[in-house]
Design a protein around this motif. Structure first.
Motif, PDB file in Angstrom:
ATOM      1  N   ILE A 250      62.993 -21.788   9.416  1.00 53.82           N
ATOM      2  CA  ILE A 250      61.753 -21.236   8.665  1.00 53.82           C
ATOM      3  C   ILE A 250      62.902 -20.196   7.153  1.00 53.82           C
ATOM      4  CG2 ILE A 250      60.114 -19.936   8.026  1.00 53.82           C
ATOM      5  CD1 ILE A 250      59.374 -20.400  11.225  1.00 53.82           C
ATOM      6  N   ASP A 251      62.538 -20.969   5.983  1.00 55.81           N
ATOM      7  CA  ASP A 251      63.104 -19.775   5.191  1.00 55.81           C
ATOM      8  C   ASP A 251      61.394 -18.881   4.755  1.00 55.81           C
ATOM      9  OD1 ASP A 251      65.285 -21.369   4.961  1.00 55.81           O
ATOM     10  OD2 ASP A 251      65.243 -22.037   3.170  1.00 55.81           O
ATOM     11  N   PHE A 252      62.230 -17.654   4.384  1.00 53.28           N
ATOM     12  CA  PHE A 252      60.845 -16.932   3.992  1.00 53.28           C
ATOM     13  C   PHE A 252      61.668 -15.215   2.816  1.00 53.28           C
ATOM     14  CE2 PHE A 252      62.570 -14.725   7.701  1.00 53.28           C
ATOM     15  CZ  PHE A 252      62.234 -13.459   7.481  1.00 53.28           C
ATOM     16  N   ASN A 253      60.776 -14.724   2.238  1.00 57.58           N
ATOM     17  CA  ASN A 253      61.054 -13.514   1.204  1.00 57.58           C
ATOM     18  C   ASN A 253      59.264 -12.859   1.137  1.00 57.58           C
ATOM     19  OD1 ASN A 253      60.744 -12.970  -1.461  1.00 57.58           O
ATOM     20  ND2 ASN A 253      62.768 -13.201  -1.112  1.00 57.58           N
ATOM     21  N   LEU A 254      60.552 -11.528   0.991  1.00 56.95           N
ATOM     22  CA  LEU A 254      59.495 -10.508   0.965  1.00 56.95           C
ATOM     23  C   LEU A 254      59.528 -10.040  -0.190  1.00 56.95           C
ATOM     24  CD1 LEU A 254      60.132 -10.324   4.716  1.00 56.95           C
ATOM     25  CD2 LEU A 254      58.115  -8.545   4.161  1.00 56.95           C
ATOM     26  N   ARG A 255      58.823 -10.029  -0.967  1.00 59.63           N
ATOM     27  CA  ARG A 255      59.074  -9.075  -2.452  1.00 59.63           C
ATOM     28  C   ARG A 255      58.657  -7.360  -2.346  1.00 59.63           C
ATOM     29  NH1 ARG A 255      61.188 -11.722  -6.889  1.00 59.63           N
ATOM     30  NH2 ARG A 255      62.677 -13.510  -5.311  1.00 59.63           N
ATOM     31  N   TYR A 256      59.227  -6.366  -2.310  1.00 63.51           N
ATOM     32  CA  TYR A 256      58.875  -5.510  -1.409  1.00 63.51           C
ATOM     33  C   TYR A 256      58.838  -4.431  -2.460  1.00 63.51           C
ATOM     34  CZ  TYR A 256      63.749  -3.984  -0.932  1.00 63.51           C
ATOM     35  OH  TYR A 256      64.420  -3.580  -0.717  1.00 63.51           O
ATOM     36  N   SER A 257      58.083  -2.723  -2.218  1.00 75.27           N
ATOM     37  CA  SER A 257      57.684  -2.458  -3.167  1.00 75.27           C
ATOM     38  C   SER A 257      58.376  -0.736  -2.285  1.00 75.27           C
ATOM     39  CB  SER A 257      56.589  -1.379  -3.171  1.00 75.27           C
ATOM     40  OG  SER A 257      56.236  -0.935  -1.961  1.00 75.27           O
ATOM     41  N   PRO A 258      58.974   0.344  -3.129  1.00 70.15           N
ATOM     42  CA  PRO A 258      60.130   1.622  -2.464  1.00 70.15           C
ATOM     43  C   PRO A 258      59.195   2.316  -1.470  1.00 70.15           C
ATOM     44  CG  PRO A 258      59.793   1.803  -5.311  1.00 70.15           C
ATOM     45  CD  PRO A 258      58.835   0.739  -4.613  1.00 70.15           C
ATOM     46  N   GLU A 259      58.157   1.585  -0.987  1.00 62.81           N
ATOM     47  CA  GLU A 259      57.034   2.405   0.093  1.00 62.81           C
ATOM     48  C   GLU A 259      57.394   1.878   1.639  1.00 62.81           C
ATOM     49  OE1 GLU A 259      55.535   4.717  -0.318  1.00 62.81           O
ATOM     50  OE2 GLU A 259      55.877   4.926  -2.264  1.00 62.81           O
ATOM     51  N   ILE A 260      58.457   1.411   1.528  1.00 64.39           N
ATOM     52  CA  ILE A 260      58.920   0.811   2.257  1.00 64.39           C
ATOM     53  C   ILE A 260      60.587   0.086   2.347  1.00 64.39           C
ATOM     54  CG2 ILE A 260      58.718  -2.160   2.193  1.00 64.39           C
ATOM     55  CD1 ILE A 260      57.805  -2.813   4.556  1.00 64.39           C
ATOM     56  N   THR A 261      61.559  -0.045   3.827  1.00 63.75           N
ATOM     57  CA  THR A 261      62.767  -0.202   3.255  1.00 63.75           C
ATOM     58  C   THR A 261      63.036  -1.521   3.764  1.00 63.75           C
ATOM     59  OG1 THR A 261      62.944   1.350   5.320  1.00 63.75           O
ATOM     60  CG2 THR A 261      62.906   2.291   3.685  1.00 63.75           C
ATOM     61  N   GLU A 262      64.488  -1.833   4.028  1.00 62.03           N
ATOM     62  CA  GLU A 262      65.233  -3.325   4.814  1.00 62.03           C
ATOM     63  C   GLU A 262      64.890  -2.873   5.738  1.00 62.03           C
ATOM     64  OE1 GLU A 262      69.469  -5.430   4.722  1.00 62.03           O
ATOM     65  OE2 GLU A 262      69.257  -3.083   3.976  1.00 62.03           O
ATOM     66  N   ALA A 263      65.206  -1.741   6.231  1.00 63.58           N
ATOM     67  CA  ALA A 263      65.399  -1.618   8.196  1.00 63.58           C
ATOM     68  C   ALA A 263      64.308  -1.459   8.494  1.00 63.58           C
ATOM     69  CB  ALA A 263      66.087   0.039   8.003  1.00 63.58           C
ATOM     70  N   ASP A 264      62.345  -1.195   7.615  1.00 58.37           N
ATOM     71  CA  ASP A 264      61.579  -1.421   8.261  1.00 58.37           C
ATOM     72  C   ASP A 264      60.882  -2.524   8.443  1.00 58.37           C
ATOM     73  OD1 ASP A 264      60.852   1.571   8.077  1.00 58.37           O
ATOM     74  OD2 ASP A 264      60.165   0.975   5.742  1.00 58.37           O
ATOM     75  N   ILE A 265      61.904  -3.467   7.531  1.00 62.18           N
ATOM     76  CA  ILE A 265      61.295  -4.512   7.386  1.00 62.18           C
ATOM     77  C   ILE A 265      61.979  -5.672   7.966  1.00 62.18           C
ATOM     78  CG2 ILE A 265      61.465  -7.230   6.343  1.00 62.18           C
ATOM     79  CD1 ILE A 265      61.275  -5.548   3.355  1.00 62.18           C
ATOM     80  N   HIS A 266      62.993  -5.644   9.198  1.00 63.70           N
ATOM     81  CA  HIS A 266      64.076  -5.815   9.819  1.00 63.70           C
ATOM     82  C   HIS A 266      63.406  -5.942  11.085  1.00 63.70           C
ATOM     83  CE1 HIS A 266      67.994  -6.840   7.365  1.00 63.70           C
ATOM     84  NE2 HIS A 266      67.222  -7.369   6.637  1.00 63.70           N
ATOM     85  N   ALA A 267      62.654  -5.010  11.053  1.00 70.41           N
ATOM     86  CA  ALA A 267      62.595  -3.684  12.574  1.00 70.41           C
ATOM     87  C   ALA A 267      61.257  -4.371  12.797  1.00 70.41           C
ATOM     88  CB  ALA A 267      62.369  -2.598  12.381  1.00 70.41           C
ATOM     89  N   ARG A 268      59.806  -4.699  12.080  1.00 69.53           N
ATOM     90  CA  ARG A 268      58.748  -5.548  11.778  1.00 69.53           C
ATOM     91  C   ARG A 268      58.977  -7.210  12.381  1.00 69.53           C
ATOM     92  NH1 ARG A 268      55.053  -2.455   7.628  1.00 69.53           N
ATOM     93  NH2 ARG A 268      53.537  -3.400   9.077  1.00 69.53           N
ATOM     94  N   ILE A 269      59.940  -7.772  11.685  1.00 68.53           N
ATOM     95  CA  ILE A 269      59.599  -8.917  11.548  1.00 68.53           C
ATOM     96  C   ILE A 269      60.607  -9.506  13.343  1.00 68.53           C
ATOM     97  CG2 ILE A 269      61.093 -10.985  10.809  1.00 68.53           C
ATOM     98  CD1 ILE A 269      60.243 -10.154   7.792  1.00 68.53           C
ATOM     99  N   GLU A 270      61.702  -8.489  13.135  1.00 66.54           N
ATOM    100  CA  GLU A 270      61.632  -9.135  14.767  1.00 66.54           C
ATOM    101  C   GLU A 270      61.073  -8.438  16.010  1.00 66.54           C
ATOM    102  OE1 GLU A 270      66.267  -7.637  15.013  1.00 66.54           O
ATOM    103  OE2 GLU A 270      67.061  -8.521  12.706  1.00 66.54           O
ATOM    104  N   ASP A 271      59.878  -7.380  15.385  1.00 59.90           N
ATOM    105  CA  ASP A 271      58.993  -7.165  16.585  1.00 59.90           C
ATOM    106  C   ASP A 271      58.037  -8.339  17.256  1.00 59.90           C
ATOM    107  OD1 ASP A 271      57.585  -5.098  18.632  1.00 59.90           O
ATOM    108  OD2 ASP A 271      56.427  -5.596  16.855  1.00 59.90           O
ATOM    109  N   VAL A 272      57.514  -8.740  15.670  1.00 57.63           N
ATOM    110  CA  VAL A 272      57.016 -10.108  15.753  1.00 57.63           C
ATOM    111  C   VAL A 272      57.572 -11.182  16.701  1.00 57.63           C
ATOM    112  CG1 VAL A 272      55.657 -12.053  14.677  1.00 57.63           C
ATOM    113  CG2 VAL A 272      55.335  -9.444  13.809  1.00 57.63           C
ATOM    114  N   LEU A 273      58.715 -11.163  16.874  1.00 60.50           N
ATOM    115  CA  LEU A 273      59.214 -12.227  17.184  1.00 60.50           C
ATOM    116  C   LEU A 273      59.378 -12.262  19.009  1.00 60.50           C
ATOM    117  CD1 LEU A 273      62.627 -13.266  14.593  1.00 60.50           C
ATOM    118  CD2 LEU A 273      60.501 -14.726  15.350  1.00 60.50           C
TER     119      LEU A 273
END
Length: 373
Positions: A250-273
């Motif tokens: 699966i290839d995916f992309n997030l276009r993200y605002s300054p209200e979230i960080t790279e670390a937040d994105i990684h952690a939340r996705i890995e938590d779902v997995l």
């Protein structure tokens, strides 16, 4: 034909499909040297970069752009050959006309007029031109910024010439861009007969995708829309209809605002997995950080120059994709994107109004006057 349009044509006639420069930067360097710019080639790997400066001290106002262009697509579908720079009915046609050889021509002619009228201007003017923006952007602006950091040569203000207009020249400026965070995810299962499935990775992936699509990553802010999650590719299967595959990609992309960080994105996705009990591998792409320059003297000066030339007050936007501004803004520079209309960029029959190019050059000159005269 005006000096700006003539220079834009010369640049278009050089087939600089990324990461090639095809002689654009030597042409620019020769022209800039005639008005007192010190021009330095900073080439890394197969990428050409030009760093040209005039004056000394601060503030340092930089024009940033790229000479590389995207491929043409089918040549027989172009009304005019993409690398001839034909002018007809007030339009300059060709690959790069709007994105962004037209803007680069405006940089140069604006500087020529400004230097002629203000030879002893305050501070310094810079041009940072790369041939690695439309491609992987590995050896371009980011590498030049690393060199400038080592030299302790900070940029104070920067105009990126990316196409910014929606309906008319100057109706929009970009005062920031969302970040980009993408990855290739591999969810593993057990290949087997479809009548006796042990662990179907597609089923696990379906649950993961459903949950990720429902996540509210953030609510954005006054200048940025909320972060979005988008799928670009899904691949699984052996080609046989009676076999459960061993994995799904699966290839995916997030276009993200300054209200979230790279670390937040990684952690939340890995938590779902983890909650879906996935055995997985994930390879994150090179990160593109968000940036914003939402207020201050420089933004006001750009807006004032647009209004003086066009009669329009520009909308301040952070929409669209990424740009090389992401490499410049983290150093503390105020970064604004202002260029021609973006309605034909990357398309067959890319084109730009010759009148808009001439007016854009005047606007750039006005910004130089406001900040350095």
């Amino acid at each position: 034909m005006s000096p700006t349009v003539s220079l834009a044509r010369e640049l278009i006639r050089r087939e600089s499909v990324t990461p090639a420069d095809a002689g654009c930067q030597p042409l620019l360097a020769a022209r800039l040297a005639q008005i007192g710019f010190a021009c330095e080639a900073m080439n890394f790997e197969e990428v050409s970069n030009l760093w040209a400066t005039r004056g000394a001290g601060r503030p340092l106002l930089v024009f940033a752009g790229h000479t590389d262009v995207v491929p043409t697509g089918p040549l027989d579908q172009w009304k005019f050959p993409p690398f001839q720079g034909e002018v007809q009915d007030g339009m300059l046609h060709g690959r790069g006309a709007a994105d962004m050889k037209g803007s680069i021509a405006c940089f140069v002619t604006a500087c020529e007029r400004f230097v002629a009228n203000h030879p002893d201007h305050a501070g310094a003017i810079g041009l940072l031109i790369t041939s690695d923006e439309e491609g992987v952007a590995r050896w371009g602006t980011g590498e030049v910024m690393n060199v400038l950091a080592e030299r302790k040569q900070p940029i104070d203000m920067c105009i990126v010439g990316e196409p910014s207009g929606k309906q008319t020249l100057g109706d929009t400026i970009k005062v920031g861009r969302r970040g980009s965070c993408g990855a290739k995810l591999r969810i593993k299962g057990t290949q087997g007969h479809i009548a006796y499935p042990a662990d179907n990775p597609i089923h696990r992936a379906a649950g993961v995708i459903s949950e990720l699509l429902s996540v509210e990553w953030d609510q954005g802010n006054a200048h940025f829309q909320p972060t979005s999650f988008q799928l670009s590719n899904i691949h699984a299967g052996t080609g046989a209809g009676n076999v459960v595959p061993g994995e799904v990609e699966i290839d995916f992309n997030l276009r993200y605002s300054p209200e979230i960080t790279e670390a937040d994105i990684h952690a939340r996705i890995e938590d779902v997995l983890a909650r879906h009990q996935c055995q997985f591998e994930i390879h994150w792409e090179r990160l593109c950080l968000p940036f914003q320059t939402t207020q201050g003297k420089f933004v006001d000066a750009v807006s004032d120059c647009i209004e003086a030339s066009t009669g329009r007050t520009p909308l301040r936007s952070t929409g669209g994709g990424t740009s090389d501004g992401r490499f410049i803004a983290p150093t503390g520079a105020e970064v604004i994107e202002l260029g021609p209309l973006n309605d034909t960029i990357h398309q067959i029959d890319e084109r730009v109004s010759t009148a808009d190019l001439d007016q854009l050059s005047v606007i750039y000159e006005g910004i130089l006057v406001k900040m350095l005269a």
